[in-house]
Design a protein around this motif. Sequence first.
Motif, PDB file in Angstrom:
ATOM      1  N   ARG A   1       2.791  -2.486  -2.682  1.00  0.00           N
ATOM      2  CA  ARG A   1       1.934  -2.083  -2.025  1.00  0.00           C
ATOM      3  C   ARG A   1       2.198  -3.385  -1.242  1.00  0.00           C
ATOM      4  NH1 ARG A   1      -0.484   2.277  -0.823  1.00  0.00           N
ATOM      5  NH2 ARG A   1      -0.668   2.164  -2.814  1.00  0.00           N
TER       6      ARG A   1
ATOM      7  N   ALA B   1      -5.186  -5.046   3.098  1.00  0.00           N
ATOM      8  CA  ALA B   1      -4.556  -4.909   1.828  1.00  0.00           C
ATOM      9  C   ALA B   1      -3.808  -5.992   1.742  1.00  0.00           C
ATOM     10  CB  ALA B   1      -3.922  -2.950   2.092  1.00  0.00           C
TER      11      ALA B   1
ATOM     12  N   PHE C   1      -5.401   0.207   2.219  1.00  0.00           N
ATOM     13  CA  PHE C   1      -4.226   0.683   2.994  1.00  0.00           C
ATOM     14  C   PHE C   1      -4.728   2.061   3.172  1.00  0.00           C
ATOM     15  CE2 PHE C   1      -0.339   3.281   2.655  1.00  0.00           C
ATOM     16  CZ  PHE C   1       0.353   2.365   3.495  1.00  0.00           C
TER      17      PHE C   1
ATOM     18  N   THR D   1      -5.191  -5.714  -6.347  1.00  0.00           N
ATOM     19  CA  THR D   1      -4.291  -4.021  -6.601  1.00  0.00           C
ATOM     20  C   THR D   1      -4.610  -3.006  -6.311  1.00  0.00           C
ATOM     21  OG1 THR D   1      -3.006  -5.209  -7.584  1.00  0.00           O
ATOM     22  CG2 THR D   1      -2.599  -2.320  -7.385  1.00  0.00           C
TER      23      THR D   1
ATOM     24  N   CYS E   1       2.393  -2.962   2.763  1.00  0.00           N
ATOM     25  CA  CYS E   1       1.573  -3.104   4.199  1.00  0.00           C
ATOM     26  C   CYS E   1       3.078  -3.974   5.641  1.00  0.00           C
ATOM     27  CB  CYS E   1       0.192  -3.935   3.833  1.00  0.00           C
ATOM     28  SG  CYS E   1      -0.584  -3.015   2.336  1.00  0.00           S
TER      29      CYS E   1
ATOM     30  N   ALA F   1      -4.677  -1.012  -2.317  1.00  0.00           N
ATOM     31  CA  ALA F   1      -4.591   0.664  -2.224  1.00  0.00           C
ATOM     32  C   ALA F   1      -5.531   1.454  -1.383  1.00  0.00           C
ATOM     33  CB  ALA F   1      -4.359   1.007  -3.425  1.00  0.00           C
TER      34      ALA F   1
ATOM     35  N   LYS G   1       3.196  -2.562  -9.245  1.00  0.00           N
ATOM     36  CA  LYS G   1       2.087  -2.096  -8.023  1.00  0.00           C
ATOM     37  C   LYS G   1       1.475  -3.048  -6.601  1.00  0.00           C
ATOM     38  CE  LYS G   1       0.034   1.467 -10.998  1.00  0.00           C
ATOM     39  NZ  LYS G   1      -1.176   2.165 -11.355  1.00  0.00           N
TER      40      LYS G   1
ATOM     41  N   TYR H   1      -4.526  -2.572   7.026  1.00  0.00           N
ATOM     42  CA  TYR H   1      -3.070  -2.658   6.276  1.00  0.00           C
ATOM     43  C   TYR H   1      -2.941  -4.394   6.473  1.00  0.00           C
ATOM     44  CZ  TYR H   1      -1.563   1.356   8.252  1.00  0.00           C
ATOM     45  OH  TYR H   1      -2.140   2.824   8.590  1.00  0.00           O
TER      46      TYR H   1
ATOM     47  N   ALA I   1      -2.636  -7.941  -1.987  1.00  0.00           N
ATOM     48  CA  ALA I   1      -1.103  -8.014  -3.005  1.00  0.00           C
ATOM     49  C   ALA I   1      -0.695  -9.014  -3.098  1.00  0.00           C
ATOM     50  CB  ALA I   1      -0.396  -6.970  -2.065  1.00  0.00           C
TER      51      ALA I   1
END
Length: 386
Positions: free
Chosen positions: A155, A135, A127, A120, A159, A124, A151, A132, A139
């Motif tokens: 996230r 990320a 990100f 996670t 994205c 972040a 979280k 993206y 996630a």
Amino acid sequence: MAETADGDEADLDAFLEKFRGAQRYEGALSPTNWEQEFDQIPMFMKKAPSEIDPKQNPDLACLQSIIFDEEQTLEEQAKTYKNEGNDYFKEKDYKKAVISYTEGLKKKCSDLELNTVLHTNRAAAQFYLGNYRSALNDAIAARKLKPNHLKAITRGALCHLELKHFLEAMTWCEEGLRIDPKEKTLLETRTKADRLKRTEERDLRKAKLQEKREQSQKDALLKAIKDRNIKLSPASSKEDTAVSEGFAEMSLDGLGPESAVNAKVCLDENASLTWPVLFLYPEHGQTDFISAFHEGSRFIDHLTVMFEELPPWDVERKYLPSELELYFEDEERAEIYQIDTETTLLKALQHQRYFVKAGTPTFLVLVKLAPFSKNYFFGKKVHQLK
């Protein structure tokens, strides 16, 4: 008292003399490069090197070995890397944060919660770097370990929004809001994704409608041209599809005046065709361009307007409308056809040997009985337009 003072001064000189010429003590900083050497001391380093060579930086390597002691458990090592990544993240050094979280994941410890946090947190950091897709992958990985990790869900939704996956973003938001119905970021993201999705769908409908309208216009244009027995250049008329595509792009970029740019044949509301027409003056290497030549208009009418005032390149003042002759070339047969200036554009285009190239009828303009004209036609077969 004077003798005593003189004696003390002599003793001091003798003491200092012992150090004159003596070697520097071992490990002393260089008088010339002391700033660089000072920066190599771990306590005073302004920036730690990305890779540590134990031979060049033994002190720093020793400190690192203490921090990441191999005798620590995998969980302890992974947690240390997580904390290091968090420090980098707070400093907004997201690249180093990603590296630290990655090192922590490489330990493959059995702590499910810790691995979820590492994924996670790395999501972040990625990100904020604009990565993206990476990320989002983190996630997703975090949710596989812990499906209800809020979280990670948040996230992932962000994205999807950045990647313009609006439906997926809304889905992730709904899943997160089932866990916490008041989560502000998810509420805002769902609203924004829904608005952008509606806008995207509206734009797509408009684009399809415009595409359909343009295709209908192209089909009508092509039919009008075929009905008039006007022929395209053989290179672009092998099949109807190629022909239709040819008429979709009839720009004349680079063919002289700015008015030639994006000019194309049009079918007006009265079912009449207007064409972009190019006139070439081979004697002077000049051109004229008419962006909208109505098919029913006569050549002489345009020539009269064009040469109402003689152009500056006509030094001999001989390009008078009544003295001009009009021709087109049949490149396939290497023959030339003369056109009566009193005839219309439509009649010229309907000639059995005329082929429209790139949607732009082109004609040669020469002066009657001029020496250049005689030389230009020498050895060429010239036909009168019938």
